[in-house]
Scaffold this active site. Structure first.
Site, PDB file in Angstrom:
ATOM      1  N   SER A 127       0.826  -1.208   0.000  1.00 51.99           N
ATOM      2  CA  SER A 127       0.000   0.000   0.000  1.00 51.99           C
ATOM      3  C   SER A 127       0.862   1.260   0.000  1.00 51.99           C
ATOM      4  O   SER A 127       2.025   1.243   0.393  1.00 51.99           O
ATOM      5  CB  SER A 127      -0.908   0.015   1.228  1.00 51.99           C
ATOM      6  OG  SER A 127      -1.705  -1.144   1.268  1.00 51.99           O
TER       7      SER A 127
HETATM    8  N1  SAH Z   1      -0.422  -5.357   4.225  1.00 49.41           N
HETATM    9  C1  SAH Z   1       0.204  -5.614   2.957  1.00 49.41           C
HETATM   10  C2  SAH Z   1      -0.708  -5.182   1.811  1.00 49.41           C
HETATM   11  C3  SAH Z   1      -0.688  -6.165   0.707  1.00 49.41           C
HETATM   12  S1  SAH Z   1      -2.006  -6.059  -0.464  1.00 49.41           S
HETATM   13  C4  SAH Z   1       1.564  -4.962   2.884  1.00 49.41           C
HETATM   14  O1  SAH Z   1       1.950  -4.253   3.817  1.00 49.41           O
HETATM   15  O2  SAH Z   1       2.281  -5.188   1.912  1.00 49.41           O
HETATM   16  C5  SAH Z   1      -3.253  -7.054   0.293  1.00 49.41           C
HETATM   17  C6  SAH Z   1      -2.935  -8.511   0.498  1.00 49.41           C
HETATM   18  O3  SAH Z   1      -4.132  -9.129   0.983  1.00 49.41           O
HETATM   19  C7  SAH Z   1      -2.537  -9.288  -0.753  1.00 49.41           C
HETATM   20  O4  SAH Z   1      -1.299  -9.926  -0.542  1.00 49.41           O
HETATM   21  C8  SAH Z   1      -3.662 -10.310  -0.937  1.00 49.41           C
HETATM   22  O5  SAH Z   1      -3.243 -11.545  -1.447  1.00 49.41           O
HETATM   23  C9  SAH Z   1      -4.161 -10.450   0.487  1.00 49.41           C
HETATM   24  N2  SAH Z   1      -5.522 -10.978   0.634  1.00 49.41           N
HETATM   25  C10 SAH Z   1      -6.628 -10.727  -0.129  1.00 49.41           C
HETATM   26  N3  SAH Z   1      -7.678 -11.428   0.336  1.00 49.41           N
HETATM   27  C11 SAH Z   1      -7.244 -12.146   1.423  1.00 49.41           C
HETATM   28  C12 SAH Z   1      -7.863 -13.071   2.317  1.00 49.41           C
HETATM   29  N4  SAH Z   1      -9.146 -13.422   2.192  1.00 49.41           N
HETATM   30  N5  SAH Z   1      -7.095 -13.605   3.297  1.00 49.41           N
HETATM   31  C13 SAH Z   1      -5.792 -13.262   3.447  1.00 49.41           C
HETATM   32  N6  SAH Z   1      -5.152 -12.413   2.625  1.00 49.41           N
HETATM   33  C14 SAH Z   1      -5.871 -11.851   1.620  1.00 49.41           C
END
Ligand code: SAH
Length: 210
Positions: free
Chosen positions: A60
């Site tokens: 993000s």
């Molecule tokens: N907090 C992360 C943001 C990554 S983007 C950072 O600091 O980099 C969001 C992430 O959520 C992605 O990796 C995606 O695969 C994950 N995601 C989406 N749906 C999900 C679910 N149901 N359970 C766990 N992870 C999920």
């Protein structure tokens, strides 16, 4: 590149956009964001942009991380569940602030890679799980704080795993452009206070694993 100076500059950018929680700003100063993204993007590491991290996902935008972390009101010792480990950056921020961090990711390759990275960077105390975070992580519930870093609908299962007095922060698709940030405070088992903040952009929250 002088990453420390670049990070200080990033802190100024985020402050100019309204973030003033010293706990958050201090964590932004400490966490080496470039180490959480592919080397090809290191030039972008301390600009206020999201960056691709593989598997169609993104780390993000720093302002968004800071805004969500400020809403989460993190003090040392709080137990936090993060849904969507991704690069591990948000988890590292929370860990720097003294939280006990549980984080869950649904894409196996990201889970594996990030678990190792967090170990290597000295964040081995963060507990990383593979699974569908829309189901929460019931083994360790309740949590004082829950942060969802992918956008979808508000999950009652997650609210159920929140301690009374706890706070959940999640981007929610509500039909408008982008996502609305929701902060839910669980006042009693049945009474919640919700606040909404508009205009964010996120990758989708997806049920199931892969
Ligand atoms: N907090 C992360 C943001 C990554 S983007 C950072 O600091 O980099 C969001 C992430 O959520 C992605 O990796 C995606 O695969 C994950 N995601 C989406 N749906 C999900 C679910 N149901 N359970 C766990 N992870 C999920």
């Amino acid at each position: 590149m002088d990453f420390e100076t670049l990070r200080e500059n990033l802190v100024s950018i985020v402050m100019s956009k309204g973030i003033n929680d010293q706990r958050v700003l201090e964590a932004l100063r400490k966490v080496e964001r470039h180490k959480f993204i592919p080397r090809a993007y290191w030039d972008e590491a301390y600009k206020d942009y999201p960056v691709p991290i593989g598997e169609g996902q993104t780390i993000s935008q720093p302002y968004t991380v800071a805004f969500m972390t400020e809403l989460l009101d993190v003090n040392p010792g709080v137990k936090v569940l993060e849904v969507g480990t991704g690069s591990g950056y948000q988890a590292a921020m929370l860990s720097e602030m003294g939280a006990e961090v549980y984080t869950i990711e649904r894409i196996y390759s990201l889970y594996e890679k990030t678990k190792k990275l967090l170990q290597d960077l000295g964040y081995g105390n963060i507990k990383v799980f593979y699974g569908d975070g829309t189901q929460g992580l019931s083994e360790y519930a309740p949590y004082d704080r829950i942060i969802v870093t992918a956008s979808g609908s508000l999950q009652q299962t997650l609210i159920d795993q929140l301690a009374v007095g706890g706070i959940l922060v999640a981007p929610v698709d509500d039909g408008s452009w982008g996502s609305t940030m929701v902060r839910l405070t669980k006042v009693t088992d049945k009474d919640y206070i919700t606040e909404r903040y508009g205009g964010f952009s996120f990758v989708p929250l997806v049920k199931g694993t892969r």
